[in-house]
Scaffold this active site. Structure first.
Site, PDB file in Angstrom:
ATOM      1  N   ASP A 120      24.324 -21.977  -2.294  1.00  0.00           N
ATOM      2  CA  ASP A 120      23.230 -22.786  -1.745  1.00  0.00           C
ATOM      3  C   ASP A 120      22.601 -23.621  -2.851  1.00  0.00           C
ATOM      4  O   ASP A 120      21.375 -23.719  -2.955  1.00  0.00           O
ATOM      5  CB  ASP A 120      22.179 -21.899  -1.080  1.00  0.00           C
ATOM      6  CG  ASP A 120      21.223 -22.706  -0.180  1.00  0.00           C
ATOM      7  OD1 ASP A 120      21.615 -23.790   0.264  1.00  0.00           O
ATOM      8  OD2 ASP A 120      20.093 -22.242   0.044  1.00  0.00           O
ATOM      9  N   GLY A 133      14.564 -20.839   4.047  1.00  0.00           N
ATOM     10  CA  GLY A 133      15.232 -20.123   5.113  1.00  0.00           C
ATOM     11  C   GLY A 133      15.304 -18.631   4.892  1.00  0.00           C
ATOM     12  O   GLY A 133      15.411 -17.865   5.843  1.00  0.00           O
TER      13      GLY A 133
END
Length: 892
Positions: free
Chosen positions: A131, A19
């Protein structure tokens, strides 16, 4: 991009895409090495927030130098392309590994310890990954773990802490309410768009562990939204049901990581790492205990030992083992030298430190650099970062923190200015809801039992005496543990041995006469009579056990000149100073699982000031706000000057000072010139000088051998004469108005009372029965005025008899800050909570009224003196104080 050149990097192939960007393999043309080049696609550069996160990733990761964190080589832009050049790690991701099989326990622990170590290092630097997922964990062919992609990291602000506030978190790169991260591996607070801290990574780490051990995700659904709903509303299936036979402790670790309640979740990745390391060692040695499918405990299989082979070990080997046992203390001394590292250098007071169990973090109290502000509790990473403020109760101080053995919580004492009682509080180590354990009078620093079930502390049981108590850490009724001898100040500073079987504490026989005692534990209570460990009658502070439980380390000495760190064997013996560290130490702590010691040090500069008195004898008080103006520094040095006393003719001044090293009695001219030392003791403290009415002799107290006695010395110099010789504290003397008698305070009858003896020594007679401290004779020769620990001033006839209160309890600053003249009693009053100043007051003999004459702006100490003409006041003031914390590495 393959075949293209970005800056000096030639791209040879694509490695992956996420991403936050595309990752390529490239060759660094400058250094001729293969690198991973992460490039932010041009269409995403237009998003300022995304680009800022991209840059933040590089800054975060490049600041971390750790074998389990990807190494960043460069961050830059070329031809409108933003990139990060980083270490190229050959291997496969944890995601690829989990896609093929479920990991075994030893393999899981091998990887989990490395991941935990990487995250602990990041958290120590103030970085939260946010993350963490299997795709961001790379495993090389040799089993080395590398944690990748700090693209969503949130940094803690390392800027200078202001006086107005505590730690502030850097502006979040994602606005509150915006969910960032991978749904299946985010924390509940992250899924709700709330602000996150290191505990969010702990939850994500728990999810990784769960999947590594079970082969299944803890929360899984068809869509991202459904996954987030499951994360927020459900509990994962019990790990033991999906993967039976796991070590029970490993299940507990995962459960604690996955608690939705932040307060109940594990608070420290460093502590999780230690627990996993210990479990890994047990598993590798065959000592780990597992669970069978029926739920019963089953010891892991062990290889049978060859008994006869071990019985055949040569005697020489056994002899060598014995030699090593006896040489171990000497060997320890030859290990790495002690290394001091400054921990804090803020403005204001910093003190009372405690270390997390692994020594990676420390908690302490700090006043924020604001004079007279109540200190608050802070936590910081040892060696870096800005402290996190844990408490901020208006008008209340957070004091005496103690880190729990599991690293999850910190116990501390909350006190409110002007109130004698305090609360024993427990708070999560990273902040959160507080839990009140108990309330007591004048609480001390608590000490945890090694199992975390009990909190030991001292509290007042009378105006003078303290005793030790114990409270269940989960709340409950406290128990009293000690009954200190009558007449002393009682017991304090408890510390429990690492095996939980012994308790060391300080027993105070008087203000200056203290020693260490050790008590045995049995069934949660002290057993038998405590054993005396030291016998030097010196002040003792902050005893703590070494990690092996063999020795006790503590601070000892006189607070203004000779504080140092000592160690003594718990079994007894002569104390030894720890050389090279600890000058001006006042409190210390040891990390139970590390070779680290931390201590607070305080260098205080007390000086004698002179203040012109207003027209007080006439009965007219000075106007509001008048600080009895014109006060100025009078007798000063870089050391300790205190207890001034005018001679009867007003031409000379006696005082105490340690400007030559040891505190001695000095005299100077009335203007402060020509200071000369009268005494020359090699140890101890000499203080409280008072003149004879004829000005020929000075009487004082001294403790060259530990216990205080009364001495006299010719005002022109000579050999001191010892006037008392009793195994008690005889101190704070004064002459009667006619010079025939010396009055002094003593503990020889139990509590501190007033006694009298002939000026040249002789039979001693007790004068008071209700308690007394410092004393001064009235000029008419009829009364002796004296202070009490309650903050009151009383009087008694020179021959004894009825004891009468004059100034109410709680009225004076301390037991020494008063002076008797023909006009009345001048005294420093109780501090004003609003202005934080100390009023100067006069109790007038003429009409029995108390009037305020002005105020003092800084803390006072010890005795005051009024010139014979009542024009000048001499007093001792704290002018400056340097308080900070120091870390000692390699301490064993």
């Amino acid at each position: 991009m393959t075949g293209k050149r970005v800056a000096h990097f030639d791209i040879t192939g694509k490695l992956g895409e996420g991403g936050m960007g595309v990752v390529y393999e490239a060759i660094d043309g400058h250094l001729d090495r293969h690198v991973a080049l992460k490039i932010l696609p041009p269409e995403k550069v237009a998003n300022p927030a995304r680009k800022q996160r991209f840059i933040q990733e590089a800054k975060a990761a490049s600041a971390l130098s750790h074998p389990n964190i990807i190494t960043i080589y460069d961050i830059s832009a070329a031809d409108d392309v933003d990139y990060i050049a980083m270490e190229l790690v050959p291997g496969r991701t944890l995601q690829d590994l989990l896609a093929s099989r479920r990991l075994k326990v030893p393999e899981t622990l091998k990887y989990a310890v490395q991941i935990a170590d990487a995250l602990a290092a990041a958290h120590a630097a103030g970085i939260v990954h946010r993350d963490l997922k299997p795709a961001n964990v790379m495993i090389t062919e040799t089993g080395l773990v590398k944690v990748l992609d700090f693209g969503l990291a949130k940094l803690t602000d390392d800027s200078e802490v202001t006086q107005a506030d505590a730690t502030r978190t850097e502006h979040a790169l994602t606005e509150d309410g915006t969910v960032v991260g991978s749904a299946a591996y985010m924390s509940p607070e992250q899924a709700e768009g709330k602000k996150v801290d290191a505990r969010s990574d702990i939850f994500s780490f728990g999810l990784l562990l769960y999947e590594m051990l079970s082969g299944k995700r803890a929360f899984h659904a068809e869509t991202r939204m459904a996954t987030m709903v499951a994360l927020l509303s459900r509990e994962p299936a019990p790990l033991g049901e999906i993967a039976p036979g796991l070590p029970r402790e490993l299940e507990r670790i995962v459960t604690r990581c996955l608690r939705k309640d932040l307060v109940r979740r594990s608070q420290s990745m460093a502590e999780i790492k230690i627990a996993l390391e210990e479990l890994k060692e047990e598993t590798e040695s065959g000592a780990s205990i597992g669970m069978t499918t029926a739920g019963s405990m089953a010891p892991a299989a062990r290889r049978p030992a060859n008994l006869w082979r071990w019985m055949a070990v040569p005697a020489a080997v056994l002899a060598l083992g014995a030699a090593l046992f006896f040489l171990l203390p000497r060997f320890r001394e030859t290990q790495a030298p002690l290394k001091e590292v400054p921990l804090t250098s803020y403005n204001g007071f910093q003190g009372e430190p405690t270390l997390s169990p692994d020594g990676s973090q420390f908690a302490f109290v700090w006043d924020g650099g604001q004079q007279n502000a109540p200190p608050q509790l802070y936590v910081s990473v040892a060696g870096r970062g800005t402290p996190l403020k844990l408490t901020n109760t208006p008008g209340a101080a957070g004091r005496n923190p103690a880190w729990s053995p599991d690293g999850q919580t910190i116990a501390f004492v909350r006190s409110i200015r002007g109130q004698s009682t305090g609360d024993l509080i427990v708070i999560p180590a990273l902040g959160g809801p507080e839990r009140r354990i108990d309330e007591a009078w004048s609480l001390s620093r608590p000490a945890w039992s090694p199992d975390g079930k009990w909190l030991y502390f001292s509290a007042s049981v009378s105006l003078q005496a303290r005793a030790l108590f114990v409270d269940p850490s989960g709340g409950g009724e406290k128990r009293r543990l000690t009954d200190p001898p009558v007449g002393g100040n009682g017991d304090g500073s408890p510390s429990v041995s690492p095996d939980g079987r012994k308790l060391v504490f300080v027993r105070s026989f008087s203000t200056w006469n203290q020693d260490l005692f050790v008590a045995d534990f049995r069934d949660g209570n002290t057993a038998g009579v405590p054993r005396r460990l030291t016998s030097d009658h010196r002040n003792k502070y902050s005893p703590v056990w070494t990690t092996d439980g063999e020795e006790i380390v503590y601070v000892a000495g006189e607070a203004t000149s000779s504080l140092a760190v000592y160690r003594v064997r718990a079994s007894g013996g002569a104390p030894a100073r720890v050389e090279g560290i600890g000058d001006y130490a006042v409190a210390l702590a040891i990390a139970p699982k590390g070779h680290r010691l931390v201590y607070s040090r305080s260098f205080q500069d007390y000086n004698i000031w002179r203040m012109p008195l207003p027209g007080a004898p006439s009965g007219a008080p000075s106007g509001p706000g008048n600080s009895a103006g014109g006060a100025g520094k009078f007798l000063s040095s870089t050391r300790f000057e205190a207890s001034p006393a005018y001679s009867p003719d007003g031409k000379r001044i006696a005082f105490t000072s340690n400007r030559s090293g040891v505190r001695q009695i000095w005299v100077s001219d009335a203007d402060g010139s020509n200071p000369v030392a009268l005494t020359n003791f090699t140890e101890g403290v000499a203080g409280s000088p008072q003149w004879s009415p004829d000005g020929q002799t000075i009487v004082f107290d001294a403790r060259p051998e530990g216990l205080a006695d009364v001495y006299s010395i010719p005002a022109e110099g000579g050999t001191p004469k010892r006037l008392t010789d009793h195994p008690a504290e005889d101190h704070v003397p004064c002459y009667s108005a006619d010079g025939r008698w010396i009055y002094f305070a003593s503990t020889r009858s139990g509590g501190r009372q007033l006694y009298r003896m002939p000026a040249n020594a002789g039979d001693v007679v007790q004068i008071t029965r209700k308690g007394a401290y410092a004393s001064m004779a009235s000029s008419d020769g009829k009364w002796i005025y004296y202070s009490k620990p309650s903050g009151a001033i009383w009087k008694v006839s020179v021959d004894g008899g009825e004891e009468t209160p004059v100034v109410d309890a709680g009225s004076i600053y301390n037991a020494f800050t008063f002076c008797v003249t023909a006009s009345g009693i001048y005294f420093a009053g109780a501090p004003d909570p609003a202005s934080r100043t100390v009023p100067l007051k006069l109790y007038r003999f003429a009409d029995g009224r108390t009037v305020e004459l002005g105020h003092f702006d800084k803390p006072l100490s010890l005795h005051m003196s009024i010139s014979p003409d009542e024009k000048w006041l001499l007093y001792t003031q704290l002018d400056s104080s340097v308080d900070d914390l120091v870390l000692v590495e390699n301490f064993r």
